[in-house]
Design an enzyme around this catalytic site. Structure first.
Site, mmCIF file in Angstrom:
data_model
loop_
_atom_site.group_PDB
_atom_site.id
_atom_site.type_symbol
_atom_site.label_atom_id
_atom_site.label_comp_id
_atom_site.label_asym_id
_atom_site.label_seq_id
_atom_site.Cartn_x
_atom_site.Cartn_y
_atom_site.Cartn_z
ATOM 1 N N SER A 1 -48.466 -92.252 18.573
ATOM 2 C CA SER A 1 -49.668 -91.621 18.041
ATOM 3 C C SER A 1 -49.871 -92.048 16.584
ATOM 4 O O SER A 1 -49.996 -93.227 16.306
ATOM 5 C CB SER A 1 -49.571 -90.093 18.190
ATOM 6 O OG SER A 1 -50.829 -89.485 17.998
ATOM 7 N N GLU B 1 -54.012 -96.989 23.501
ATOM 8 C CA GLU B 1 -54.055 -95.630 24.049
ATOM 9 C C GLU B 1 -54.680 -94.721 23.002
ATOM 10 O O GLU B 1 -54.748 -95.072 21.826
ATOM 11 C CB GLU B 1 -52.654 -95.150 24.445
ATOM 12 C CG GLU B 1 -51.664 -94.984 23.294
ATOM 13 C CD GLU B 1 -51.747 -93.636 22.575
ATOM 14 O OE1 GLU B 1 -52.175 -92.633 23.201
ATOM 15 O OE2 GLU B 1 -51.409 -93.585 21.386
ATOM 16 N N HIS C 1 -50.473 -90.179 25.290
ATOM 17 C CA HIS C 1 -50.449 -88.714 25.263
ATOM 18 C C HIS C 1 -50.535 -88.183 26.694
ATOM 19 O O HIS C 1 -51.558 -87.619 27.095
ATOM 20 C CB HIS C 1 -51.603 -88.186 24.418
ATOM 21 C CG HIS C 1 -51.538 -88.587 22.974
ATOM 22 N ND1 HIS C 1 -51.834 -89.864 22.543
ATOM 23 C CD2 HIS C 1 -51.221 -87.875 21.859
ATOM 24 C CE1 HIS C 1 -51.710 -89.923 21.220
ATOM 25 N NE2 HIS C 1 -51.340 -88.731 20.785
#
Length: 305
Positions: free
Chosen positions: A108, A206, A276
């Site tokens: 992330s 992502e 995620h």
């Protein structure tokens, strides 16, 4: 440059380089690491809060640097993402990392550090679930947990449709270094000294919580910056919570992907449970990978020695 593998009895450090961590969730995650046979040392930033950050930039940097030079700590696990790693990238001591190469793990917002560290030092780092945001989650599953074994037992990783259905957007095979991660963080690197280098690379993408028009905007920026055309291949991971604003007309996420990927000359495949999501397939960034759309597989070399 690969970090050394973990062995039973080693100590890992957990620090928060971005947003504040929930200490209760950290404590819930500690037994997971203890069952792996390693000890846990918590950094000072685990207990700090400075607005939306886990301490000031100076405090977060000091915590990371202390863990880097502490030879008793063999791996650094980032507690969670959120926001804040780009703020400390300029003052991170990359020479110190080269002198004390060790396992660095997260995803992330950690994408910014992965990119900067790899491109400056050449160190392989790991894109995988984190203690506060994932391991403590009730949905944390066996496959996600098993991915941590790669830190103890170096092994080639193999992703196939046994894990999730995969969709070929552009056929072909790519053999290249795996790079990338969170799309919004890669976008924020453009125009900086840490700009993502995709030339001849297998690019992983992502994200979470971005509506299709926002993903469209970010992919357009990657396209205009020449990053998509330069890549050897595209690995499309999980785009969680990618819903359009309520009541607003929108392209579907599939339509957005088609617009930006279908015309590329490199292979593109979507549907990977990387990001995620659960399961969360963890990967070493910076290692050689092979994506083959004919048999719908992704194979990545071991990230530790």
């Amino acid at each position: 440059m690969r970090p050394k593998r973990l062995v039973q009895g080693d100590t890992i450090g957990i620090t928060a380089p971005a947003s504040p961590a929930d200490i209760q969730k950290i404590r819930q995650a500690i037994p997971f690491f203890e069952q792996m046979g390693v000890h846990v040392k918590l950094g000072k930033t685990i207990h700090l809060r400075y607005g939306y950050l886990a301490g000031t930039d100076t405090e977060r940097l000091a915590d990371i640097h202390n863990m880097i030079v502490d030879d008793s700590i063999k791996a650094i696990m980032f507690a969670r993402g959120g926001y804040g790693t780009a703020r400390i990238a300029d003052n991170l001591d990359y020479q110190l990392i080269e002198q004390h190469p060790k396992i660095i793990w997260g995803y992330s917002d950690i994408t910014y550090l992965h990119t900067a560290i790899r491109q400056i030092t050449g160190l392989t780092t790991f894109h995988g679930p984190m203690p506060a945001s994932d391991i403590a989650d009730s949905d944390f599953d066996d496959l996600s947990a098993s991915m941590f074994r790669q830190l103890l037992e170096p092994a080639t990783l193999h992703y196939s449709e046994a894990i999730s259905p995969l969709r070929v957007m552009v056929p072909g095979q790519a053999v290249a270094e795996l790079v990338g991660g969170n799309l919004s963080l890669l976008i924020s690197s453009l125009g900086t000294p840490y700009e993502i280098d995709t030339q001849g690379k297998l690019l992983l993408l992502e994200d979470i919580g971005e509506a299709p028009y926002r993903i469209d905007s970010m992919l357009n920026q990657l396209h205009l910056a020449g990053k998509l055309d330069a890549a050897a291949g595209i690995v499309i991971g999980d785009f969680a919570e990618a819903e359009p604003p309520e009541g607003k007309s929108s392209l579907s996420l599939e339509q957005v992907f088609h617009d930006y990927f279908s015309g590329l000359r490199c292979p593109v495949m979507a549907g990977f449970k990387i990001g995620h999501c659960f399961p969360h397939f963890s990967l070493p960034l910076g290692e050689k990978a092979v994506m083959n759309t004919a048999d719908k597989t992704l194979t990545v070399e071991a990230g530790v020695r």
